[in-house]
Design a protein around this motif. Sequence first.
Motif, mmCIF file in Angstrom:
data_model
loop_
_atom_site.group_PDB
_atom_site.id
_atom_site.type_symbol
_atom_site.label_atom_id
_atom_site.label_comp_id
_atom_site.label_asym_id
_atom_site.label_seq_id
_atom_site.Cartn_x
_atom_site.Cartn_y
_atom_site.Cartn_z
ATOM 1 N N GLU A 86 0.844 -1.190 0.000
ATOM 2 C CA GLU A 86 0.000 0.000 0.000
ATOM 3 C C GLU A 86 0.881 1.242 0.000
ATOM 4 O O GLU A 86 1.711 1.414 0.888
ATOM 5 C CB GLU A 86 -0.917 0.024 1.226
ATOM 6 C CG GLU A 86 -1.793 1.272 1.275
ATOM 7 C CD GLU A 86 -2.583 1.374 2.569
ATOM 8 O OE1 GLU A 86 -3.707 1.877 2.526
ATOM 9 O OE2 GLU A 86 -2.061 0.959 3.633
ATOM 10 N N PHE A 142 -0.485 4.795 3.746
ATOM 11 C CA PHE A 142 -1.278 4.215 4.835
ATOM 12 C C PHE A 142 -2.374 5.176 5.286
ATOM 13 O O PHE A 142 -3.515 4.771 5.539
ATOM 14 C CB PHE A 142 -0.361 3.856 5.998
ATOM 15 C CG PHE A 142 -1.045 3.250 7.181
ATOM 16 C CD1 PHE A 142 -1.733 2.045 7.071
ATOM 17 C CD2 PHE A 142 -0.991 3.873 8.422
ATOM 18 C CE1 PHE A 142 -2.365 1.478 8.167
ATOM 19 C CE2 PHE A 142 -1.609 3.307 9.527
ATOM 20 C CZ PHE A 142 -2.297 2.112 9.410
ATOM 21 N N THR A 159 2.792 -1.513 4.159
ATOM 22 C CA THR A 159 2.260 -0.184 3.888
ATOM 23 C C THR A 159 3.313 0.888 4.156
ATOM 24 O O THR A 159 4.089 0.798 5.108
ATOM 25 C CB THR A 159 0.992 0.080 4.724
ATOM 26 O OG1 THR A 159 0.438 1.355 4.370
ATOM 27 C CG2 THR A 159 1.270 0.029 6.215
ATOM 28 N N LYS A 170 4.539 -1.830 8.721
ATOM 29 C CA LYS A 170 4.364 -0.407 8.442
ATOM 30 C C LYS A 170 5.736 0.239 8.301
ATOM 31 O O LYS A 170 6.544 0.170 9.223
ATOM 32 C CB LYS A 170 3.589 0.280 9.567
ATOM 33 C CG LYS A 170 2.215 -0.323 9.848
ATOM 34 C CD LYS A 170 1.418 0.540 10.822
ATOM 35 C CE LYS A 170 2.137 0.707 12.147
ATOM 36 N NZ LYS A 170 1.376 1.542 13.108
#
Length: 237
Positions: free
Chosen positions: A70, A73, A97, A148
């Motif tokens: 992704e 985020f 992400t 993340k």
Amino acid sequence: MTLKDTFSEKMPTVNIIETEDGSHSLFVPELDETYHSSHGAVNESIHVFIKAGIEHFVANNPGEKIRILEVGFGTGLNALLTAQKASESAFQIEYHTLEAFPLDEDIVSTLNYPEKIGGDNLEELFQEMHAQKWGKPFSLSKNMTMLKTHAKLQATTLEDNAYDLVYFDAFAPSKQSDMWTLDVLKKVADSIAPGGSLVTYCARGQFKRDLKALGLDVESLPGPPPKKEMVRASRTR
């Protein structure tokens, strides 16, 4: 003013707004820009990333693990909808992400996505994905792991053939042009494995031509209302 200028030092002021489907988004006054469509944040994300992304991939690759990248985020809406989809299915999701400017906790705590989406444990999943540390993989649920990365896409190294699906959710080219250059798009395109796809709300002509030049097969799909089009670009060779 572009996001490159505004975000050069720190996150600008953001205000929570309610979109037409009742779900929240964020408004950046300095740019006169929102994080999602004002016509419905949840509806837009489901249309672009879930239906045209995950559901399309699973229909063509049943029972397989899905590796997702992704770009952006943001509020965590796309990740939450993905976690819900994983909980309803047998497939496993590895979710990576990127976010250059994470939101403050006081903003995250007021977003109403779990309530508006509905479903078991969504509030817990939403808070957990935001609370976990950046740069350290973690298990969000039995069907989904997350990583993340607190970094800009331009400064991130992506492995070739690393992802089955890319959520390209950067701000629009008119607001964040440095995210849509051919060099950046090549990095992302090279990271897509054969049979994988990129999905995004953007359908600008130059963007589609760039994706084609990078060897991707580009489809113009009906966009989330009221947008006429969105794009899915796939690596078939």
